[in-house]
Write a protein that holds these residues in place. Structure first.
Motif, PDB file in Angstrom:
ATOM      1  N   LYS A 110      31.401  29.677  38.474  1.00  0.00           N
ATOM      2  CA  LYS A 110      32.271  28.831  37.642  1.00  0.00           C
ATOM      3  C   LYS A 110      33.286  29.688  36.892  1.00  0.00           C
ATOM      4  CE  LYS A 110      28.714  25.309  36.933  1.00  0.00           C
ATOM      5  NZ  LYS A 110      27.730  24.769  35.968  1.00  0.00           N
ATOM      6  N   PHE A 111      32.821  30.837  36.415  1.00  0.00           N
ATOM      7  CA  PHE A 111      33.717  31.758  35.715  1.00  0.00           C
ATOM      8  C   PHE A 111      34.835  32.243  36.633  1.00  0.00           C
ATOM      9  CE2 PHE A 111      34.208  36.435  35.662  1.00  0.00           C
ATOM     10  CZ  PHE A 111      35.128  36.535  34.635  1.00  0.00           C
ATOM     11  N   LYS A 112      34.482  32.586  37.881  1.00  0.00           N
ATOM     12  CA  LYS A 112      35.492  33.051  38.832  1.00  0.00           C
ATOM     13  C   LYS A 112      36.487  31.942  39.144  1.00  0.00           C
ATOM     14  CE  LYS A 112      35.548  36.586  40.513  1.00  0.00           C
ATOM     15  NZ  LYS A 112      36.188  37.834  40.029  1.00  0.00           N
ATOM     16  N   GLU A 113      35.986  30.705  39.214  1.00  0.00           N
ATOM     17  CA  GLU A 113      36.873  29.569  39.466  1.00  0.00           C
ATOM     18  C   GLU A 113      37.837  29.385  38.294  1.00  0.00           C
ATOM     19  OE1 GLU A 113      38.908  26.676  41.091  1.00  0.00           O
ATOM     20  OE2 GLU A 113      37.342  27.782  42.159  1.00  0.00           O
ATOM     21  N   GLU A 114      37.323  29.520  37.061  1.00  0.00           N
ATOM     22  CA  GLU A 114      38.180  29.404  35.875  1.00  0.00           C
ATOM     23  C   GLU A 114      39.217  30.527  35.852  1.00  0.00           C
ATOM     24  OE1 GLU A 114      37.764  29.786  31.047  1.00  0.00           O
ATOM     25  OE2 GLU A 114      36.096  28.946  32.173  1.00  0.00           O
ATOM     26  N   GLU A 115      38.789  31.705  36.261  1.00  0.00           N
ATOM     27  CA  GLU A 115      39.702  32.848  36.295  1.00  0.00           C
ATOM     28  C   GLU A 115      40.841  32.588  37.277  1.00  0.00           C
ATOM     29  OE1 GLU A 115      39.058  37.614  36.368  1.00  0.00           O
ATOM     30  OE2 GLU A 115      38.157  36.473  38.001  1.00  0.00           O
ATOM     31  N   ARG A 116      40.521  32.018  38.423  1.00  0.00           N
ATOM     32  CA  ARG A 116      41.571  31.697  39.407  1.00  0.00           C
ATOM     33  C   ARG A 116      42.504  30.623  38.871  1.00  0.00           C
ATOM     34  NH1 ARG A 116      37.396  32.773  43.070  1.00  0.00           N
ATOM     35  NH2 ARG A 116      36.567  30.676  42.901  1.00  0.00           N
ATOM     36  N   ASN A 120      47.632  32.665  35.782  1.00  0.00           N
ATOM     37  CA  ASN A 120      48.983  32.884  35.266  1.00  0.00           C
ATOM     38  C   ASN A 120      49.054  32.887  33.740  1.00  0.00           C
ATOM     39  OD1 ASN A 120      50.092  33.029  37.866  1.00  0.00           O
ATOM     40  ND2 ASN A 120      50.174  30.795  38.004  1.00  0.00           N
ATOM     41  N   VAL A 121      47.918  32.656  33.084  1.00  0.00           N
ATOM     42  CA  VAL A 121      47.898  32.665  31.624  1.00  0.00           C
ATOM     43  C   VAL A 121      47.897  34.113  31.156  1.00  0.00           C
ATOM     44  CG1 VAL A 121      46.605  32.011  29.562  1.00  0.00           C
ATOM     45  CG2 VAL A 121      46.650  30.496  31.540  1.00  0.00           C
ATOM     46  N   TYR A 126      37.776  33.573  28.449  1.00  0.00           N
ATOM     47  CA  TYR A 126      36.722  33.313  29.409  1.00  0.00           C
ATOM     48  C   TYR A 126      35.536  32.659  28.707  1.00  0.00           C
ATOM     49  CZ  TYR A 126      39.540  36.307  32.299  1.00  0.00           C
ATOM     50  OH  TYR A 126      40.583  36.827  33.006  1.00  0.00           O
ATOM     51  N   THR A 127      35.047  31.601  29.301  1.00  0.00           N
ATOM     52  CA  THR A 127      33.967  30.833  28.694  1.00  0.00           C
ATOM     53  C   THR A 127      32.637  31.573  28.816  1.00  0.00           C
ATOM     54  OG1 THR A 127      35.090  28.829  29.342  1.00  0.00           O
ATOM     55  CG2 THR A 127      32.789  28.613  28.704  1.00  0.00           C
ATOM     56  N   VAL A 128      31.953  31.715  27.699  1.00  0.00           N
ATOM     57  CA  VAL A 128      30.579  32.185  27.707  1.00  0.00           C
ATOM     58  C   VAL A 128      29.758  30.993  27.221  1.00  0.00           C
ATOM     59  CG1 VAL A 128      28.955  33.904  26.839  1.00  0.00           C
ATOM     60  CG2 VAL A 128      31.340  34.511  27.172  1.00  0.00           C
ATOM     61  N   ASP A 134      37.441  36.886  23.437  1.00  0.00           N
ATOM     62  CA  ASP A 134      38.692  37.252  24.091  1.00  0.00           C
ATOM     63  C   ASP A 134      38.475  37.711  25.531  1.00  0.00           C
ATOM     64  OD1 ASP A 134      37.928  39.886  24.124  1.00  0.00           O
ATOM     65  OD2 ASP A 134      39.166  40.480  22.431  1.00  0.00           O
ATOM     66  N   ALA A 135      39.550  38.118  26.188  1.00  0.00           N
ATOM     67  CA  ALA A 135      39.516  38.392  27.621  1.00  0.00           C
ATOM     68  C   ALA A 135      38.556  39.519  28.000  1.00  0.00           C
ATOM     69  CB  ALA A 135      40.918  38.716  28.112  1.00  0.00           C
ATOM     70  N   LYS A 136      38.119  40.323  27.015  1.00  0.00           N
ATOM     71  CA  LYS A 136      37.164  41.376  27.324  1.00  0.00           C
ATOM     72  C   LYS A 136      35.820  40.788  27.755  1.00  0.00           C
ATOM     73  CE  LYS A 136      39.323  44.780  24.329  1.00  0.00           C
ATOM     74  NZ  LYS A 136      39.223  45.583  23.110  1.00  0.00           N
ATOM     75  N   ALA A 137      35.644  39.512  27.545  1.00  0.00           N
ATOM     76  CA  ALA A 137      34.417  38.855  28.008  1.00  0.00           C
ATOM     77  C   ALA A 137      34.297  38.945  29.524  1.00  0.00           C
ATOM     78  CB  ALA A 137      34.404  37.389  27.578  1.00  0.00           C
ATOM     79  N   LYS A 138      35.419  39.142  30.201  1.00  0.00           N
ATOM     80  CA  LYS A 138      35.399  39.219  31.670  1.00  0.00           C
ATOM     81  C   LYS A 138      34.439  40.313  32.134  1.00  0.00           C
ATOM     82  CE  LYS A 138      38.353  40.158  35.651  1.00  0.00           C
ATOM     83  NZ  LYS A 138      39.720  40.407  36.126  1.00  0.00           N
ATOM     84  N   SER A 139      34.567  41.517  31.581  1.00  0.00           N
ATOM     85  CA  SER A 139      33.702  42.615  32.008  1.00  0.00           C
ATOM     86  C   SER A 139      32.258  42.346  31.623  1.00  0.00           C
ATOM     87  CB  SER A 139      34.184  43.937  31.416  1.00  0.00           C
ATOM     88  OG  SER A 139      34.275  43.856  30.008  1.00  0.00           O
ATOM     89  N   TYR A 140      32.052  41.665  30.486  1.00  0.00           N
ATOM     90  CA  TYR A 140      30.695  41.304  30.044  1.00  0.00           C
ATOM     91  C   TYR A 140      30.037  40.360  31.048  1.00  0.00           C
ATOM     92  CZ  TYR A 140      27.129  39.038  27.095  1.00  0.00           C
ATOM     93  OH  TYR A 140      25.967  38.520  26.600  1.00  0.00           O
ATOM     94  N   ILE A 141      30.769  39.322  31.450  1.00  0.00           N
ATOM     95  CA  ILE A 141      30.228  38.329  32.378  1.00  0.00           C
ATOM     96  C   ILE A 141      29.940  38.961  33.733  1.00  0.00           C
ATOM     97  CG2 ILE A 141      30.746  36.189  33.615  1.00  0.00           C
ATOM     98  CD1 ILE A 141      32.414  35.371  31.133  1.00  0.00           C
ATOM     99  N   GLU A 142      30.883  39.777  34.212  1.00  0.00           N
ATOM    100  CA  GLU A 142      30.687  40.414  35.514  1.00  0.00           C
ATOM    101  C   GLU A 142      29.492  41.365  35.487  1.00  0.00           C
ATOM    102  OE1 GLU A 142      34.526  42.131  36.210  1.00  0.00           O
ATOM    103  OE2 GLU A 142      35.166  40.424  37.436  1.00  0.00           O
ATOM    104  N   ALA A 143      29.353  42.135  34.406  1.00  0.00           N
ATOM    105  CA  ALA A 143      28.226  43.064  34.303  1.00  0.00           C
ATOM    106  C   ALA A 143      26.901  42.315  34.235  1.00  0.00           C
ATOM    107  CB  ALA A 143      28.392  43.952  33.072  1.00  0.00           C
TER     108      ALA A 143
END
Length: 436
Positions: A110-116, A120-121, A126-128, A134-143
């Protein structure tokens, strides 16, 4: 003497009563609001007022002014303050980010779908779960997602390591590697010489890519890799004169299929999904690396990994040590995001929550009044000048209602239990000032 006393009593009674101006206003009826009530009956009999007062005086322009004051009971505004501040604290609590969330593969997808969707934003969030950082949540979610995957991979590899299929595969693999020259020579003596190179490649891999052979880790990550292959054909048709070799080829193919099934059992994603939709799963490079070391057993090996800080050479003995290392990388990412992003974010929210909870306990209403003014001009009917509310809490400047709401303010004063939007408006103004 008795006569003088009577006169004084009359004078005292007159002084304590309403002035003629006040009486004129109190006797007036607003037919468009309520034709059954005089102003006096409406405003002197209100449950919300602790006490009421009427005054008449001349203003700076020498006009006759009548002023009505209702001192509101304090329990209503105190309750409103408490509910509002505690509600604000409650809303903020839902915004705290749980730094120990387990990201499932479904969550990650779901996170990857939201990212796609928001690619363009400029500054995406990123939703946790229901919270936002903030956008640094991306690395947190992926890890987090990778740790989940590596945990499943460990369980899959442990089950494979204990399986009969893996034990037989290891035995046959050792046989093929130890007798490579003899086996290739025997294959080259086959009658179907045009198939020789294909069979050798299928067992030992292409010269430019050894990982394609049956003895490498890649076949375990490719669905139906051997279906219809030359290995399968020769094992089935008995084209090899060496029956033991044909038997071993057939066994190793069966064992690869059995091991594949164990891997598939631990995978939550379809491995044949389109690349644009494929997320991190059991079939990634790290998993192949761990599996490669499962095949090679417990012997010390040097491995070079590409990290964000460049290439790193690591000495390992087995797949457990490989997994421990890559898990350590992901845990480091998570720890970094928690310390630099989530903890400060949560602390800021917590500080605000504490402030609201303190205000819930400490802030009390000092006074809350409603003042309504009329101007009297000659014999004309009383003309409404203003209707305003003034709220004051202990230790804070007073806050008045919006003057443009005078008409609605007066109309609502006719309600005996006057608690609504207009009543709460100055309190909300006060709350907004204090909250900000």
């Amino acid at each position: 003497m008795k006569k003088i006393t009577i006169v004084l009593s009359v004078l005292i009674l007159t002084a304590c009563g309403d002035s003629s101006q006040v009486k004129q206003v109190k006797d007036y009826v607003y037919d468009n609001i309520d034709s059954t009530l005089t102003v006096g009956n409406a405003l002197d009999n209100r449950n919300i007022c602790n006490k009421t007062k009427w005054d008449s005086y001349k203003d700076e322009r020498d006009r006759n002014i009548v002023e009505y004051t209702c001192e509101f009971k304090k329990d209503h505004p105190n309750q409103f303050l408490k509910l509002t501040f505690s509600g604000m604290a409650g809303n903020l609590k839902t915004m705290l980010v749980d730094k120990n969330i387990n990201i499932t593969l479904d969550d990650y997808l779901k996170f990857k779908e939201e990212e796609r969707r928001y690619k363009n934003v400029k500054y995406p969030h990123y939703t946790v779960y229901k919270n936002y950082i903030d956008a640094k949540a991306k690395s947190y979610i992926e890890a987090k997602a990778k740790l989940f995957i590596y945990d499943k991979l460990k369980k899959a590899l442990l089950e494979i390591e204990k399986s009969n299929a893996f034990a037989r595969y290891q035995e046959n693999r050792k046989y093929f590697l130890s007798n490579k020259a003899i086996i290739i020579k025997e294959i080259e003596e086959m009658e179907e010489s045009y198939l020789v190179s294909y069979l050798v490649d299928d067992i030992y891999g292409h010269d430019d890519d050894p990982t394609t052979g049956i003895l490498s880790c890649n076949p375990f990550f490719v669905f139906s890799y051997f279906h219809g292959s030359t290995i399968h054909i020769h094992a089935k048709n008995g084209s090899l004169s060496n029956k033991d070799l044909a038997k071993r080829i057939k066994q190793i193919e069966e064992d690869v299929t059995s091991i594949q099934k164990i891997l598939f059992k631990y995978d939550d994603f379809s491995f044949y999904m389109q690349p644009s939709y494929k997320s991190v799963n059991l079939y990634n490079d790290d998993s192949r690396l761990a599996f490669e070391y499962l095949l090679q057993g417990n012997s010390t090996k040097n491995i070079t990994l590409n990290t964000k800080d460049g290439k790193k050479t690591l000495s390992v003995k087995n797949y457990q040590e490989i997994l421990a290392y890559i898990e350590g990388i992901e845990n480091g990412i998570i720890k970094n995001v928690i310390e630099r992003v989530i903890d400060p974010y949560n602390q800021n929210i917590t500080n605000t929550i504490n402030q609201f909870e303190k205000r819930t306990k400490d802030i009390k209403t000092e006074s809350y009044q409603q003042k309504i003014k009329w101007v009297l001009i000659g014999e004309r009917n009383p003309s409404l000048m203003s209707c305003e509310l003034e709220f004051k809490a202990d230790g804070y400047p007073p806050v008045k209602s919006d003057s443009s709401m005078s008409s609605s303010c007066f109309r609502n004063a006719y309600k005996s239990n006057y608690v609504d939007q207009i009543y709460n408006q100055p309190i909300m103004s006060f709350i907004n000032k204090v909250a900000n």
